[in-house]
Design an enzyme around this catalytic site. Structure first.
Site, PDB file in Angstrom:
ATOM      1  N   SER A   8       0.832  -1.198   0.000  1.00  0.00           N
ATOM      2  CA  SER A   8       0.000   0.000   0.000  1.00  0.00           C
ATOM      3  C   SER A   8       0.875   1.258   0.000  1.00  0.00           C
ATOM      4  O   SER A   8       1.650   1.475  -0.925  1.00  0.00           O
ATOM      5  CB  SER A   8      -0.961  -0.042   1.198  1.00  0.00           C
ATOM      6  N   ASP A  21       4.223  24.086  -1.180  1.00  0.00           N
ATOM      7  CA  ASP A  21       5.596  23.866  -1.643  1.00  0.00           C
ATOM      8  C   ASP A  21       5.965  22.391  -1.554  1.00  0.00           C
ATOM      9  O   ASP A  21       7.022  22.034  -1.056  1.00  0.00           O
ATOM     10  CB  ASP A  21       6.572  24.714  -0.813  1.00  0.00           C
ATOM     11  N   HIS A  70      -7.496  -5.267  -1.024  1.00  0.00           N
ATOM     12  CA  HIS A  70      -6.267  -4.513  -0.805  1.00  0.00           C
ATOM     13  C   HIS A  70      -5.287  -5.228   0.123  1.00  0.00           C
ATOM     14  O   HIS A  70      -4.085  -4.981   0.073  1.00  0.00           O
ATOM     15  CB  HIS A  70      -6.622  -3.141  -0.230  1.00  0.00           C
TER      16      HIS A  70
END
Length: 433
Positions: A144, A358, A411
């Site tokens: 993951s 940023d 998953h």
């Protein structure tokens, strides 16, 4: 100092490493990393190649196995395994509501947390690798978010890798958080629809619980406010192989009769508390959306904003008609920082991270296109947590990567399908399958 001890079939060694907080300023402040070495007992004195495991998350320490559990059993056939507690997690220098005030106010805390993303985790690995391998490259297994880190590793320091194995963790290389969640909500809805098809009785149960929460102020043990949005977030379970069944059992006995009337049961509320609290993994909430920040655009609470494009997730509207209440999934929302006592002191910090403009790139498409490291990745068809289309785009962008696309697992295939999943991926990486 390293300490050796044993569990059935394995020898364990605790390792503690000092690394720079900011790898761009190696002479500056340092933090501590913890990692647990695991080797098969019969091979403890052999010179074995290393495999470093990067846990999913962000914000979770590495698995605490007992003996040769799960995928570890297959790995120990040929590797010396390092279970790394990524910076800020587990036994590494902790980051949470108790420790972050040591940095100063919310602005200082948010600035500190910008150094806890995948790029810093890769630099941590490269800092400790020579100390363990003598400089030899090692294999990385990324589950993951750990797979996101593995793709960053291939971008930033491929010379440190002998092989990369990724399970459910091929990230979009250039998608903004908005793109990620715009793709996520339809997948979530499909998983909820499948759950209700399996357990149609849960439609009315979920509506009844949601209606109760809209008309009552419910506070869980420990102080978590159980709102209808928090209840909907139980859908996170639906991304796991057994998640639909666990959700069903949670819903089936939610209410109890009392002298004051029908109320949510203590048993239900206690289970809800354990499912909802971020006390043991606050970095998951703080850094989940920053995982997708790669340029000057803020993430700006993307999951919350994009949810507005999918009105079918509004529980009040569902209850006003006859629609089922839809659960949500792997999404982080501002209300969580109001509801959860473990996150409440960090709300301003989270807002600053959401406004950050940023973010530095985490992946290098040019370097990935020229990749020479053997790579194999399991892509789970209609993975609830990681978009399949995004994963396949990335697979095509990494030179030589071999994919195993399967709908056999959700998953958590590395856990549910172990050791078979790891065995197949290693064979793919070696061109043996």
């Amino acid at each position: 100092m390293s300490h050796n001890y044993r569990q059935p079939g394995v020898v364990l060694t605790d390792h503690h490493f000092t690394v720079p907080l900011d790898h761009a300023a190696p002479a500056g402040e340092t933090i501590e990393l913890y990692a647990r070495e695991v080797v098969a007992g019969a091979k403890a004195h052999q010179d074995l190649p290393w495999l470093v495991y990067l846990q999913g998350g962000p914000g979770f320490g590495a698995n605490r196995f007992i003996g040769r559990q799960s995928w570890l059993d297959r790995a120990l056939d040929e590797y010396r395994v390092l279970l790394l507690d990524q910076r800020g997690t587990g036994r590494s220098t902790p980051v949470n509501r108790q420790t972050l005030p040591l940095r100063g106010g919310p602005s200082e805390q948010a600035d500190h947390l910008t150094r806890f993303r995948a790029d810093s985790i890769v630099r941590d690995c490269e800092s400790i690798r020579p100390r363990l391998t003598g400089g030899a490259p090692w294999t990385v297994l990324g589950q993951s978010f750990g797979g996101f880190c593995a793709v960053s590793y291939l971008s930033l320091a491929p010379e440190g890798l002998a092989t990369a194995v990724i399970t459910g963790g091929l990230p979009a290389l250039d998608a903004h958080a908005d793109d990620v969640y715009r793709a996520a909500y339809p997948r979530i809805e499909r998983k909820v629809t499948a759950h209700y098809a399996r357990y149609p009785q849960d439609v009315e149960r979920a509506r009844r619980i949601a209606d109760h929460l809209l008309t009552h102020d419910v506070v869980l043990p420990g102080g978590y406010r159980l709102t209808v949005e928090a209840f909907q977030s139980f859908g996170l379970m639906l991304g796991a192989s057994d998640g639909s069944h666990r959700l069903h059992y949670l819903l089936e006995d939610a209410f109890v009769r009392t002298p004051q009337g029908t109320e949510l049961s203590d048993a239900f509320l206690e289970q809800a508390r354990s499912l909802l609290s971020y006390a043991d993994h606050p970095l998951y909430a703080l850094l989940h959306e920053p995982c997708y920040g790669q340029d000057a655009r803020p993430t700006a609470w993307a999951a919350e904003r994009i949810r507005g494009e999918f009105p079918q997730f509004d529980a009040a509207k569902a209850l006003a008609g006859d629609a089922p209440v839809l659960f949500t999934g792997e999404t982080i929302h501002p209300w969580m920082f109001d509801a959860d006592p473990a996150l409440r002191p960090l709300r301003d910090t989270a807002d600053l991270l959401a406004a950050h403009t940023d973010w530095q790139p985490l992946y290098d498409p040019d370097r990935l296109a020229a990749n020479e490291v053997p790579v194999a990745a399991a892509v789970y068809h209609d993975d609830m947590y990681v978009d399949t289309a995004h994963s396949l785009d990335t697979a095509r962008a990494i030179r030589g990567l071999r994919t195993w696309i399967t709908d056999e697992f959700e998953h958590d295939g590395l856990r549910a399908g172990a050791p078979r999943v790891l065995d197949r991926l290693l064979a793919l990486a070696r061109d043996e399958a």
